[in-house]
Design a protein around this motif. Structure first.
Motif, PDB file in Angstrom:
ATOM      1  N   THR A  40       0.761  -1.252   0.040  1.00 42.36           N
ATOM      2  CA  THR A  40      -0.135  -0.089  -0.103  1.00 42.36           C
ATOM      3  C   THR A  40       1.039   1.275  -0.034  1.00 42.36           C
ATOM      4  OG1 THR A  40      -0.289  -0.010   2.345  1.00 42.36           O
ATOM      5  CG2 THR A  40      -1.886  -1.233   1.115  1.00 42.36           C
ATOM      6  N   ALA A  41       1.766   1.463  -0.950  1.00 44.33           N
ATOM      7  CA  ALA A  41       2.589   2.408  -1.200  1.00 44.33           C
ATOM      8  C   ALA A  41       1.563   3.664  -1.157  1.00 44.33           C
ATOM      9  CB  ALA A  41       3.401   2.467  -2.646  1.00 44.33           C
ATOM     10  N   ARG A  42       0.295   3.714  -1.319  1.00 46.69           N
ATOM     11  CA  ARG A  42      -0.590   4.927  -1.411  1.00 46.69           C
ATOM     12  C   ARG A  42      -1.145   4.991  -0.220  1.00 46.69           C
ATOM     13  NH1 ARG A  42      -2.691   2.041  -6.507  1.00 46.69           N
ATOM     14  NH2 ARG A  42      -3.704   0.947  -4.660  1.00 46.69           N
ATOM     15  N   ALA A  43      -0.512   4.901   0.939  1.00 50.17           N
ATOM     16  CA  ALA A  43      -1.237   4.891   2.227  1.00 50.17           C
ATOM     17  C   ALA A  43      -1.949   6.106   2.636  1.00 50.17           C
ATOM     18  CB  ALA A  43       0.021   4.792   3.533  1.00 50.17           C
ATOM     19  N   GLY A  44      -1.429   7.359   2.228  1.00 50.24           N
ATOM     20  CA  GLY A  44      -2.179   8.846   2.272  1.00 50.24           C
ATOM     21  C   GLY A  44      -3.433   8.648   1.517  1.00 50.24           C
ATOM     22  N   GLU A  45      -3.828   7.778   0.482  1.00 52.81           N
ATOM     23  CA  GLU A  45      -4.954   7.832  -0.250  1.00 52.81           C
ATOM     24  C   GLU A  45      -6.259   7.512   0.491  1.00 52.81           C
ATOM     25  OE1 GLU A  45      -6.386   4.826  -3.519  1.00 52.81           O
ATOM     26  OE2 GLU A  45      -4.542   5.789  -3.938  1.00 52.81           O
ATOM     27  N   LEU A  46      -7.073   8.228   0.122  1.00 47.59           N
ATOM     28  CA  LEU A  46      -8.236   8.157   0.990  1.00 47.59           C
ATOM     29  C   LEU A  46      -9.060   6.933   0.730  1.00 47.59           C
ATOM     30  CD1 LEU A  46     -10.095  11.477   0.071  1.00 47.59           C
ATOM     31  CD2 LEU A  46      -8.805  10.871   2.048  1.00 47.59           C
ATOM     32  N   GLN A  47      -9.424   6.285   1.994  1.00 42.47           N
ATOM     33  CA  GLN A  47     -10.149   4.793   2.002  1.00 42.47           C
ATOM     34  C   GLN A  47     -11.310   4.923   2.593  1.00 42.47           C
ATOM     35  OE1 GLN A  47      -7.653   1.755   2.800  1.00 42.47           O
ATOM     36  NE2 GLN A  47      -6.068   2.679   1.674  1.00 42.47           N
ATOM     37  N   PRO A  48     -12.158   3.915   2.102  1.00 46.60           N
ATOM     38  CA  PRO A  48     -13.984   4.033   2.833  1.00 46.60           C
ATOM     39  C   PRO A  48     -13.514   3.790   4.138  1.00 46.60           C
ATOM     40  CG  PRO A  48     -13.521   2.463   0.774  1.00 46.60           C
ATOM     41  CD  PRO A  48     -12.231   3.030   1.103  1.00 46.60           C
ATOM     42  N   LEU A  49     -14.368   4.580   4.870  1.00 51.33           N
ATOM     43  CA  LEU A  49     -14.260   4.206   6.505  1.00 51.33           C
ATOM     44  C   LEU A  49     -15.255   3.176   6.980  1.00 51.33           C
ATOM     45  CD1 LEU A  49     -13.298   5.505   9.142  1.00 51.33           C
ATOM     46  CD2 LEU A  49     -15.254   6.846   9.017  1.00 51.33           C
ATOM     47  N   ARG A  50     -14.647   2.295   7.409  1.00 51.57           N
ATOM     48  CA  ARG A  50     -15.509   0.955   8.051  1.00 51.57           C
ATOM     49  C   ARG A  50     -15.854   1.138   9.315  1.00 51.57           C
ATOM     50  NH1 ARG A  50     -11.914  -1.269   4.425  1.00 51.57           N
ATOM     51  NH2 ARG A  50     -12.746  -1.861   2.571  1.00 51.57           N
ATOM     52  N   THR A  51     -14.852   1.115  10.359  1.00 53.03           N
ATOM     53  CA  THR A  51     -15.166   1.385  11.559  1.00 53.03           C
ATOM     54  C   THR A  51     -14.335   2.591  12.103  1.00 53.03           C
ATOM     55  OG1 THR A  51     -15.261  -1.029  11.752  1.00 53.03           O
ATOM     56  CG2 THR A  51     -14.972   0.124  13.934  1.00 53.03           C
ATOM     57  N   PRO A  52     -14.930   3.638  12.318  1.00 51.20           N
ATOM     58  CA  PRO A  52     -14.208   4.867  12.670  1.00 51.20           C
ATOM     59  C   PRO A  52     -13.568   4.872  13.869  1.00 51.20           C
ATOM     60  CG  PRO A  52     -16.406   5.257  12.864  1.00 51.20           C
ATOM     61  CD  PRO A  52     -16.340   3.757  12.396  1.00 51.20           C
ATOM     62  N   GLY A  53     -12.175   4.344  14.094  1.00 53.66           N
ATOM     63  CA  GLY A  53     -11.532   4.251  15.227  1.00 53.66           C
ATOM     64  C   GLY A  53     -12.181   3.168  15.855  1.00 53.66           C
ATOM     65  N   SER A  54     -11.778   2.985  17.238  1.00 49.78           N
ATOM     66  CA  SER A  54     -12.339   1.734  18.154  1.00 49.78           C
ATOM     67  C   SER A  54     -13.920   2.266  18.652  1.00 49.78           C
ATOM     68  CB  SER A  54     -11.460   1.749  19.232  1.00 49.78           C
ATOM     69  OG  SER A  54     -12.012   0.924  20.253  1.00 49.78           O
ATOM     70  N   LYS A  55     -14.733   1.368  18.559  1.00 53.37           N
ATOM     71  CA  LYS A  55     -15.892   1.879  18.921  1.00 53.37           C
ATOM     72  C   LYS A  55     -16.094   1.982  20.511  1.00 53.37           C
ATOM     73  CE  LYS A  55     -18.602  -0.441  15.323  1.00 53.37           C
ATOM     74  NZ  LYS A  55     -19.327  -1.592  14.890  1.00 53.37           N
ATOM     75  N   GLN A  56     -15.106   1.055  21.095  1.00 52.99           N
ATOM     76  CA  GLN A  56     -15.164   1.279  22.621  1.00 52.99           C
ATOM     77  C   GLN A  56     -14.712   2.528  23.183  1.00 52.99           C
ATOM     78  OE1 GLN A  56     -12.872  -2.242  22.320  1.00 52.99           O
ATOM     79  NE2 GLN A  56     -14.495  -3.670  23.089  1.00 52.99           N
ATOM     80  N   GLN A  57     -13.613   3.117  22.200  1.00 50.55           N
ATOM     81  CA  GLN A  57     -12.898   4.313  22.578  1.00 50.55           C
ATOM     82  C   GLN A  57     -14.026   5.642  22.482  1.00 50.55           C
ATOM     83  OE1 GLN A  57      -9.280   3.201  20.719  1.00 50.55           O
ATOM     84  NE2 GLN A  57      -8.408   3.462  22.667  1.00 50.55           N
ATOM     85  N   TYR A  58     -14.596   5.367  21.584  1.00 44.88           N
ATOM     86  CA  TYR A  58     -15.667   6.471  21.150  1.00 44.88           C
ATOM     87  C   TYR A  58     -16.953   6.434  22.175  1.00 44.88           C
ATOM     88  CZ  TYR A  58     -13.890   8.600  16.754  1.00 44.88           C
ATOM     89  OH  TYR A  58     -13.140   9.250  15.955  1.00 44.88           O
ATOM     90  N   ARG A  59     -17.123   5.281  22.410  1.00 42.92           N
ATOM     91  CA  ARG A  59     -18.241   5.041  23.513  1.00 42.92           C
ATOM     92  C   ARG A  59     -17.620   5.713  24.684  1.00 42.92           C
ATOM     93  NH1 ARG A  59     -19.236  -0.850  21.725  1.00 42.92           N
ATOM     94  NH2 ARG A  59     -20.894  -0.470  20.099  1.00 42.92           N
ATOM     95  N   ALA A  60     -16.356   5.381  25.172  1.00 44.93           N
ATOM     96  CA  ALA A  60     -15.899   6.059  26.550  1.00 44.93           C
ATOM     97  C   ALA A  60     -15.808   7.434  26.504  1.00 44.93           C
ATOM     98  CB  ALA A  60     -14.642   5.455  26.581  1.00 44.93           C
ATOM     99  N   VAL A  61     -15.402   8.124  25.372  1.00 46.92           N
ATOM    100  CA  VAL A  61     -15.314   9.452  25.305  1.00 46.92           C
ATOM    101  C   VAL A  61     -16.754  10.118  25.090  1.00 46.92           C
ATOM    102  CG1 VAL A  61     -14.941  10.038  22.601  1.00 46.92           C
ATOM    103  CG2 VAL A  61     -13.887  11.435  24.297  1.00 46.92           C
TER     104      VAL A  61
END
Length: 178
Positions: A40-61
């Motif tokens: 994935t040499a194109r790591a900075g390329e936009l990718q579809p968001l499947r799980t935005p971060g950790s669901k548990q961490q978003y729930r915690a915040v």
């Protein structure tokens, strides 16, 4: 005098010596390794968001935010990291270390009540790898004022190994619906 068997041509003209291409297999192997390690040499390329971060961490915040607990929000910051805060009412804006952020949020939460967050994140949003963003319809009442409804955006940064830390919390006006 004979030019020698390796350099002899049929017409008697001398040819340059033939050398084995010893470096080519090593070069091909190294190039193959690079391609395998960095598919994935194109790591900075936009990718579809499947799980935005950790669901548990978003729930915690969000749970800490709704409970008006600054220590719970700050607990999700990177160790020795900073968090950017931009809140409208009462006005908070800047980049803070953990202790500063906790003190600032403690003062902020003392000014607001009846906090309610509703996730309104666009599930088809596209983000660079290593970033996660969730947006919330943010309802609250500032002390002595009418209820407010804005958009609270919480940004987290991934470390590439599955851990996500709080990067920014920004409050903005809700986009007008047409």
């Amino acid at each position: 005098m004979s030019p020698g068997p390796a350099n002899a041509a049929a017409d008697g003209a001398a040819r340059p010596p033939v050398r084995a291409a010893r470096g080519l297999p090593a070069l091909a192997w190294a190039l193959g390794l690079v391609l395998l390690l960095f598919p994935t040499a194109r790591a900075g390329e936009l990718q579809p968001l499947r799980t935005p971060g950790s669901k548990q961490q978003y729930r915690a915040v969000t749970a800490a935010w709704e409970a008006r607990k600054p220590d719970g929000v700050v607990a999700l910051m990177a160790h020795r990291g900073n968090v950017r805060l931009s809140l409208s009412t009462p006005s908070v804006s800047g980049t803070y270390k953990a202790a500063q952020a906790e003190k600032t949020l403690r003062h902020y939460f003392a000014q607001v009540s009846a906090i309610d967050l509703k996730d309104v994140t666009d599930k088809d949003q596209r983000l660079p790898r290593g970033w996660a963003v969730r947006k919330y319809e943010y309802r609250y009442t500032q002390r002595g004022r009418d209820p407010v409804k804005t958009l609270l955006t919480i940004t987290m940064r991934g470390d590439g190994r599955g851990a996500w830390t709080l990067d920014a919390i920004r409050e903005t006006k809700l986009p007008e619906r047409r």
